[in-house]
Design an enzyme around this catalytic site. Sequence first.
Site, PDB file in Angstrom:
ATOM      1  N   ASN A 121      11.054  15.829 -28.382  1.00 55.61           N
ATOM      2  CA  ASN A 121      11.688  16.045 -27.209  1.00 55.61           C
ATOM      3  C   ASN A 121      13.192  15.194 -27.637  1.00 55.61           C
ATOM      4  O   ASN A 121      12.940  13.929 -27.650  1.00 55.61           O
ATOM      5  CB  ASN A 121      11.263  15.620 -26.044  1.00 55.61           C
ATOM      6  CG  ASN A 121      12.070  15.380 -25.021  1.00 55.61           C
ATOM      7  OD1 ASN A 121      13.415  15.986 -24.905  1.00 55.61           O
ATOM      8  ND2 ASN A 121      11.676  14.919 -24.046  1.00 55.61           N
TER       9      ASN A 121
ATOM     10  N   LYS B 250      15.712  14.689 -26.292  1.00 58.43           N
ATOM     11  CA  LYS B 250      16.772  14.121 -25.265  1.00 58.43           C
ATOM     12  C   LYS B 250      18.143  14.298 -25.060  1.00 58.43           C
ATOM     13  O   LYS B 250      18.655  15.096 -25.775  1.00 58.43           O
ATOM     14  CB  LYS B 250      15.899  12.781 -24.748  1.00 58.43           C
ATOM     15  CG  LYS B 250      14.563  12.561 -24.813  1.00 58.43           C
ATOM     16  CD  LYS B 250      13.966  11.269 -24.063  1.00 58.43           C
ATOM     17  CE  LYS B 250      12.336  11.365 -24.173  1.00 58.43           C
ATOM     18  NZ  LYS B 250      11.775  10.277 -23.393  1.00 58.43           N
TER      19      LYS B 250
ATOM     20  N   HIS C  26       9.902  16.887 -16.953  1.00 56.42           N
ATOM     21  CA  HIS C  26       9.711  15.544 -17.450  1.00 56.42           C
ATOM     22  C   HIS C  26      10.029  14.828 -16.360  1.00 56.42           C
ATOM     23  O   HIS C  26      10.661  14.752 -15.554  1.00 56.42           O
ATOM     24  CB  HIS C  26      10.717  15.807 -18.634  1.00 56.42           C
ATOM     25  CG  HIS C  26      10.569  14.476 -19.455  1.00 56.42           C
ATOM     26  ND1 HIS C  26      11.104  13.227 -19.293  1.00 56.42           N
ATOM     27  CD2 HIS C  26      10.012  14.338 -20.700  1.00 56.42           C
ATOM     28  CE1 HIS C  26      10.669  12.343 -20.104  1.00 56.42           C
ATOM     29  NE2 HIS C  26      10.114  13.055 -21.165  1.00 56.42           N
TER      30      HIS C  26
ATOM     31  N   GLU D  58      11.691  12.025 -16.521  1.00 56.80           N
ATOM     32  CA  GLU D  58      12.996  11.682 -16.429  1.00 56.80           C
ATOM     33  C   GLU D  58      13.748  12.502 -15.679  1.00 56.80           C
ATOM     34  O   GLU D  58      14.858  12.045 -14.762  1.00 56.80           O
ATOM     35  CB  GLU D  58      13.809  11.575 -17.853  1.00 56.80           C
ATOM     36  CG  GLU D  58      13.186  10.339 -18.665  1.00 56.80           C
ATOM     37  CD  GLU D  58      13.332  10.385 -20.075  1.00 56.80           C
ATOM     38  OE1 GLU D  58      13.795  11.296 -20.807  1.00 56.80           O
ATOM     39  OE2 GLU D  58      12.398   9.814 -20.883  1.00 56.80           O
TER      40      GLU D  58
ATOM     41  N   GLU E  67       2.054  12.932 -19.685  1.00 52.09           N
ATOM     42  CA  GLU E  67       2.800  11.612 -20.235  1.00 52.09           C
ATOM     43  C   GLU E  67       2.944  10.771 -19.133  1.00 52.09           C
ATOM     44  O   GLU E  67       3.594  10.714 -18.033  1.00 52.09           O
ATOM     45  CB  GLU E  67       4.288  12.321 -20.437  1.00 52.09           C
ATOM     46  CG  GLU E  67       4.422  13.411 -21.180  1.00 52.09           C
ATOM     47  CD  GLU E  67       5.873  13.267 -21.890  1.00 52.09           C
ATOM     48  OE1 GLU E  67       5.868  13.279 -23.100  1.00 52.09           O
ATOM     49  OE2 GLU E  67       6.672  13.581 -21.118  1.00 52.09           O
TER      50      GLU E  67
ATOM     51  N   GLY F 135       8.948   5.812 -23.796  1.00 50.22           N
ATOM     52  CA  GLY F 135       9.913   4.986 -24.330  1.00 50.22           C
ATOM     53  C   GLY F 135       9.376   3.286 -24.281  1.00 50.22           C
ATOM     54  O   GLY F 135      10.310   2.623 -24.478  1.00 50.22           O
TER      55      GLY F 135
ATOM     56  N   SER G 125       5.275   7.296 -26.248  1.00 51.47           N
ATOM     57  CA  SER G 125       5.226   6.386 -27.382  1.00 51.47           C
ATOM     58  C   SER G 125       4.325   6.938 -28.759  1.00 51.47           C
ATOM     59  O   SER G 125       3.589   6.123 -29.238  1.00 51.47           O
ATOM     60  CB  SER G 125       4.683   5.104 -26.675  1.00 51.47           C
ATOM     61  OG  SER G 125       5.905   4.343 -25.774  1.00 51.47           O
TER      62      SER G 125
HETATM   63  P1  PGA Z   1       8.778   8.944 -26.323  1.00 44.62           P
HETATM   64  O1  PGA Z   1       9.051   9.778 -25.339  1.00 44.62           O
HETATM   65  O2  PGA Z   1       7.788   9.395 -27.359  1.00 44.62           O
HETATM   66  O3  PGA Z   1       9.892   8.083 -26.916  1.00 44.62           O
HETATM   67  O4  PGA Z   1       7.991   7.720 -25.673  1.00 44.62           O
HETATM   68  C1  PGA Z   1       8.174  10.862 -24.913  1.00 44.62           C
HETATM   69  C2  PGA Z   1       8.918  11.855 -23.800  1.00 44.62           C
HETATM   70  O5  PGA Z   1       9.545  11.223 -23.085  1.00 44.62           O
HETATM   71  O6  PGA Z   1       8.570  12.925 -23.972  1.00 44.62           O
END
Ligand code: PGA
Length: 252
Positions: free
Chosen positions: A11, A13, A98, A100, A166, A172, A211
Amino acid sequence: MAARKPLIAGNWKMFGRQSSLSEIKALWGAIAPAAEAVEALICPPAVYVGQAVWQARGTQISIGAQDCSAVGDDSARTGEISAAMLADAGAKYVIVGHSERRSQHGEPDALVRRKAEAALAAGLIPIICVGETQVERADGRASAVVGAQVRSSVPDGNAAIVVAYEPVWAIGGASTPTVAEIAEIHGLVRATLVAKFGEGASGVRILYGGSVSPKNAAEVFSAEGVDGALVGRASLKAADFAAIILGHPAAK
Ligand code: PGA
């Protein structure tokens, strides 16, 4: 139980430029020998989906998007992108719900479900994200929260989906749940899907995200019930993403 081909999804983003799309070819150069065993997917920003599909031609890397409109029909919705448009551009998957989107755009389960339905109607495979916050986990409510999200965000009647667990607090950051904690929630998600789809649930892949890195990928993949990963930061560079994909036991 039906064999599920592991899926490792990147992803991107709101990162990257046209020049970043060369990572797709570089990735293929590293992972081609493992492509029969593990499916690799890259979800760039929507504006680059068409170009990413072009970059991925001749490879077995799938391309997806990060979100879609809940509205299926062409209509006057400035700024929205329909699932049908993403499919037309060559996308195979779309991430919906997601954390976010849920937290920054206030997207509730009902909207996530409508987006997943729109994706299915357009022939895309929705990757439906669920996960608890730190406070919810500290309160001992992780299972209840994730179970409720799965029941409310996953459409009825069509098991052509992927679910990504997740934990919000792991995205993050630097910390991930323990292998036992991941396995526990994956078991709960699987049971919730079986209650919804019966035997049809056996083909649904459940990914872990939050992560995931070349360092911890092998540990994450060792957790029972994990059918792959949804990777943010570590998917932006082909070398890191390839290390995660090649770290899957099926790729060995
Ligand atoms: P990250 O993000 O691997 O940077 O923690 C994962 C995600 O939000 O899908």
